[in-house]
Design an enzyme around this catalytic site. Structure first.
Site, PDB file in Angstrom:
ATOM      1  N   GLU A 122      -3.053  -5.652   7.731  1.00 31.12           N
ATOM      2  CA  GLU A 122      -3.515  -4.272   7.831  1.00 31.12           C
ATOM      3  C   GLU A 122      -4.812  -4.283   8.623  1.00 31.12           C
ATOM      4  O   GLU A 122      -5.654  -5.134   8.357  1.00 31.12           O
ATOM      5  CB  GLU A 122      -3.752  -3.652   6.449  1.00 31.12           C
ATOM      6  CG  GLU A 122      -4.069  -2.160   6.572  1.00 31.12           C
ATOM      7  CD  GLU A 122      -4.232  -1.459   5.208  1.00 31.12           C
ATOM      8  OE1 GLU A 122      -4.280  -2.139   4.175  1.00 31.12           O
ATOM      9  OE2 GLU A 122      -4.323  -0.236   5.228  1.00 31.12           O
ATOM     10  N   GLU A 291      -5.015  -2.860  -6.110  1.00 30.92           N
ATOM     11  CA  GLU A 291      -3.992  -3.510  -5.266  1.00 30.92           C
ATOM     12  C   GLU A 291      -2.626  -3.418  -5.927  1.00 30.92           C
ATOM     13  O   GLU A 291      -1.623  -3.176  -5.262  1.00 30.92           O
ATOM     14  CB  GLU A 291      -4.348  -4.978  -4.997  1.00 30.92           C
ATOM     15  CG  GLU A 291      -5.713  -5.208  -4.355  1.00 30.92           C
ATOM     16  CD  GLU A 291      -5.993  -4.348  -3.151  1.00 30.92           C
ATOM     17  OE1 GLU A 291      -5.060  -4.043  -2.397  1.00 30.92           O
ATOM     18  OE2 GLU A 291      -7.165  -3.943  -2.965  1.00 30.92           O
ATOM     19  N   GLU A 313      -4.707   5.488   0.322  1.00 32.58           N
ATOM     20  CA  GLU A 313      -5.982   5.002  -0.220  1.00 32.58           C
ATOM     21  C   GLU A 313      -6.637   5.992  -1.182  1.00 32.58           C
ATOM     22  O   GLU A 313      -7.130   5.600  -2.242  1.00 32.58           O
ATOM     23  CB  GLU A 313      -6.945   4.629   0.923  1.00 32.58           C
ATOM     24  CG  GLU A 313      -6.464   3.463   1.778  1.00 32.58           C
ATOM     25  CD  GLU A 313      -6.151   2.191   0.993  1.00 32.58           C
ATOM     26  OE1 GLU A 313      -6.498   2.095  -0.188  1.00 32.58           O
ATOM     27  OE2 GLU A 313      -5.520   1.275   1.583  1.00 32.58           O
TER      28      GLU A 313
END
Ligand code: 0A1
Ligand code: ZN
Length: 849
Positions: A122, A291, A313
């Site tokens: 990412e 996570e 996010e």
């Protein structure tokens, strides 16, 4: 000059990729400097595609061979990727490339950390591994074979087969390339297992370097708690046979949610009482949860393009905050989150780096992993939940998972499930995603004949590229208190939708005291004419813990501002309120500690600036020192008793109650050190059996310029532990007097253990300098110069970490002309650096404009 000229990418230009990727097979032949990656990818052209170009991203790759349907082809290769003529029917693309993991200091793609291979893909790192449509809306099924001498060979999904020197993995869930991961090394696992609600057994592992296996138990417990919580609260189960976490020493960020193979900065997973503080434990628990929660909010449902980053996010930060609130104290978590939001996101939103929660353009996406996308993105979810209510939120989120599982989505998709399930029109709410800047709410009030009227006005200052803003819908939670402190109106969420709106409350026998923006119900700046007496009243009586703390925080700020501007003495009413509160054993120690914690010097600088003053960092520092000294003296008789009462006895446990007590104890110790010259701190240091109390003692001593021998002892004790050494580097600079901070930081950059290539170590030193406000901004600009020197040097190695750290210059325009000139000259110097990265170039250009 940067080459090639930076290109801006726009959301409005989004076009889907013209091919479906049916499957991806990758074979890795590992070698430190010459790893070979062989790819076999099945493509199907999409008949209705608007863009039929076959473009595969690829950077820093040596193309050895390429074939289509078994026939060699000669694609047109540029530094960004390749194009090639392709058949009109489904075809197989095969390529072999060579890469150099050992030479990869940018820590993107496949790189080496302490002899182990690991990846970070990412946002756009996969293109440094092989040629591929490296965009989040291209999802596919990956099968991976790893060949190497390392004992442990890991990738995403489930293990399918292995033998001597090789292992194969298959991930049944379609995923974008940014979730790809590979790890290979001589690692040791801390194993465990979890049975999901539907009875599926999952193997769990935390993989670490030999020697770190004793630091995994806490992380494993956090993982299992997260798995249970997501089942219980969101009804979401894990979906593979195995979940692996790997600790890596060299990592640009905190951690990464790769499917089934999360890679963590070792500072965000390794924990032991001897080496980690309470704050470390809490952060580790939150990041493991974050996570893990991405498995659904990010992985099963991902982002269509990087403009939608907040979709995964913001929602995942919101979910991890809910988790921490449930595991620990909800009010303490809320107060800490708001302190953090104001410190980082408000600074961003009110300066040259302000951007929307969903930006509509960028040059380098890595520069948009910001407090605005993450923390303001989470606040936006919180507001939505507040507006629709808990039940409707749960229903809408459930619809989101059923409707969009396996898709790459947009903010429109997210809002649509709320519109469909509640019938509510969210078009005005959507402004929270498209308008940057922090709204100001001005509150005025009137009382007559038993009716209390609260008038709220909203406005948002201009931000780069957005001079005018429309009114947003803002949930403002309000409660009313009677003159005796009792609540006469329970919390009610007012919906502010106009630029100016009045709300009435009837049947009140006397004029109430309003408690506005309870729980910090919206990320805004509340402006209201009020008195210190009223603030003290709320500090004593408000039933909303956030606003109770907020009242104390406002008193603290006003007192310091009067000291800075008028040379006033510390406000005695506030001191009285504070000393009473600290001694009140009926209150939660964590809350007392938060009330005792001073407003940040950066926050004070911003407030002064907004009120039309030029903040002087040295004057702000002096006021803080005087205030704390006066507080210590006011508490002289109570400090020994308070210290003893808050000392946690027995074996160390990182639970919230013990941690809150230790936090208060550390604040008491720092006050005590001002009176006893460090005797108690030295005793605490000598007796310390865990890092929290050892660190607190050393901090108090260093602050008092008394800790030389303890600092040396600390170094000798911990020089073999990288994470503790980061603390040693950072703490000295954080505690240094303003005149000494830059010089100390410079000498520490020459220390044998300073390592430019390790982002944790770089941040420990340079980040600590930037956080020491009065030290960094000390007259003469030595701090600015040192940071610019190091950023220029780091940019050639690691653009991402360099660019992120440039943001410490973002508030430069609040300072006086000499400081502005000094900072500008350093920013100009960085900008003029030859071969400056696109990352850093973008940041410096935005900060300068
Ligand atoms: N998605 C991760 C954070 C992350 C982002 C970018 C990275 O490299 C550019 C690495 C990690 C998270 O939210 O935890
Ligand atoms: Zn995340």
């Amino acid at each position: 000059m940067t080459e090639p000229a930076p290109q801006t990418i726009y959301l409005k230009d989004y076009t889907p990729f013209g091919y479906q990727v049916d499957s991806v097979h990758l074979t890795f032949h590992l070698s430190p400097t010459t790893t070979r990656v062989v790819s076999r990818i099945e493509f199907t052209p999409l008949p209705d595609a608007t863009d039929k170009r076959f473009f595969l991203h690829g950077e820093q790759l040596k193309l050895i061979a390429a074939k289509i349907d078994g026939q060699p082809v000669s694609p047109e290769v540029t530094p960004q990727g390749l194009t090639c003529d392709t058949p009109d029917a489904p075809f197989v693309w095969e390529a072999e490339v060579e890469i150099d993991p050992a030479g990869n200091t940018a820590l993107e793609g496949l790189y080496m950390s302490n002899g182990m291979y690991c990846t970070q893909c990412e946002a756009e790192g996969f293109r440094k591994i092989t040629y591929y449509p490296d965009r989040p809306d291209v999802m596919s099924i990956f099968t991976v074979r790893i060949e190497g001498d390392e004992k442990v060979l890991l990738s995403n999904g489930n293990p399918t087969d292995n033998g001597d020197g090789w292992a194969e993995w298959h991930d049944p869930w379609p995923k974008p390339a940014y979730l790809f991961a590979l790890v290979a090394g001589d690692l040791i696992n801390h194993p465990d297992s979890f049975t999901t609600a539907s009875g599926k057994d999952v193997e769990l592992n935390i993989w670490v370097r030999p020697g770190d296996e004793g630091k995994c138990a806490f992380g494993m417990e956090a993982l299992k708690k997260s798995m249970t919580w997501d089942e219980e609260v969101y009804g979401l189960e894990y979906d593979l046979d195995i979940f692996n976490i790997v600790a890596v020493d060299d990592f640009n960020m905190g951690a990464m949610e790769n499917k089934g193979l999360n890679v963590f900065n070792s500072s965000c997973v390794l924990a032991s009482p001897e080496t980690s503080t309470d704050a470390n434990f809490e952060r580790i628990e939150a990041i493991i949860a974050h996570e893990y929660f991405h498995n659904w909010t990010g992985n099963r449902i991902t982002c269509r393009d990087w403009f939608q980053l907040c979709l995964k996010e913001g929602l995942t930060v919101f979910r991890d905050s809910q988790f921490t609130s449930d595991m620990r104290s909800a009010s303490v978590k809320r107060i800490s989150d708001v302190i953090d939001l104001r410190g980082r996101q408000f600074a961003e939103d009110n300066g040259p780096l302000a951007h929307q929660v969903r930006p509509d353009s960028f040059q380098e996406i890595n520069n948009f992993y910001t407090a605005t996308i993450y923390e303001k993105g989470a606040e936006v979810i919180g507001m939505l939940k507040r507006l629709v209510g808990d039940e409707a939120y749960a229903k809408a989120v459930a619809l989101y998972f059923t409707r969009h599982d396996g898709q790459a989505c947009t903010i429109e998709d997210w809002l649509q499930v709320f519109e469909d399930s509640t019938g509510r029109d969210l078009s005005q709410f959507k402004l929270w995603y498209s308008q940057a800047g922090t709204p100001r709410i001005t509150a005025t009030e009137a009382y007559a004949d038993g009716t209390y009227t609260l008038t709220l006005e909203q406005s948002t200052p201009p931000t780069p590229g957005q001079p005018d803003k429309d009114p947003r819908v803002i949930p403002v939670a309000v409660g009313l208190l009677g003159q005796n402190g009792d609540e006469v109106q329970a919390t009610q969420v007012l919906e502010l939708t106009e630029s100016k709106q009045s709300f009435t409350f009837e049947g009140l026998s006397t004029k109430p005291v309003p408690s506005i923006l309870r729980e910090f119900s919206a990320p805004v700046i509340l402006q209201r004419e009020t008195t210190n007496a009223e603030r003290a009243f709320l500090l004593a009586h408000d039933s909303d813990p956030f606003n109770r703390w907020e009242a104390g925080n406002a008193l603290a700020k006003e007192s310091r501002i009067a000291m800075v501007l008028d040379g006033a003495a510390p406000d005695t009413d506030y001191l009285d309120a504070l000393t009473k509160l600290v001694r009140d054993d009926s209150l939660d120690p964590a809350f007392r500690s938060l009330v005792l914690s001073p407003p940040s010097q950066s926050d004070l600088a911003q407030t002064l600036f907004e009120r039309g003053h030029t903040p002087d960092p040295q004057a702000i520092y002096n006021a803080a020192e005087t205030f704390t000294q006066t507080l210590a003296e006011a508490l002289t008789d109570s400090l020994p008793r308070l210290y003893a009462d808050t000392t946690v006895q027995g074996d160390y446990s990182p639970d919230a109650a013990s941690a809150g007590k230790r936090d208060l104890n550390a604040r008491i110790l720092s006050l005590l050190t001002r009176l006893d010259g460090g005797d108690q701190a030295a005793r605490q240091y000598a007796a310390a059996d865990n890092m929290t109390v050892q660190n607190a003692a050393l901090a108090s001593l260093l602050k008092a310029e008394k800790g030389t021998s303890q600092s040396q002892a600390f170094f000798e004790q911990w020089k073999g532990d990288r994470l503790v050494m980061d603390k040693w580097f950072g703490l000295q600079i954080a505690c240094a007097a303003p005149a000494k901070a830059a010089g100390l930081a410079e000498s520490l950059t020459n220390h044998a253990l300073f390592d430019m290539k390790n982002p944790n170590r770089f941040r420990a030193v340079m980040g600590a300098l930037a956080m020491n406000q009065a030290g960094f901004h000390y007259a003469g600009g030595a701090g600015y110069q040192l940071l610019a020197d190091k950023l220029i040097a780091l940019d050639a190695l690691n653009p991402q970490t360099t660019a992120r750290m440039c943001s410490v210059f973002q508030s430069w325009k609040r300072y006086d002309q000499p400081r502005q000139d000094l900072i500008r000259s350093q920013l100009d110097r960085i900008a003029a650096t030859e071969n400056l990265s696109r990352d850093t170039n973008e940041m410096v250009t935005r900060i300068l404009n």
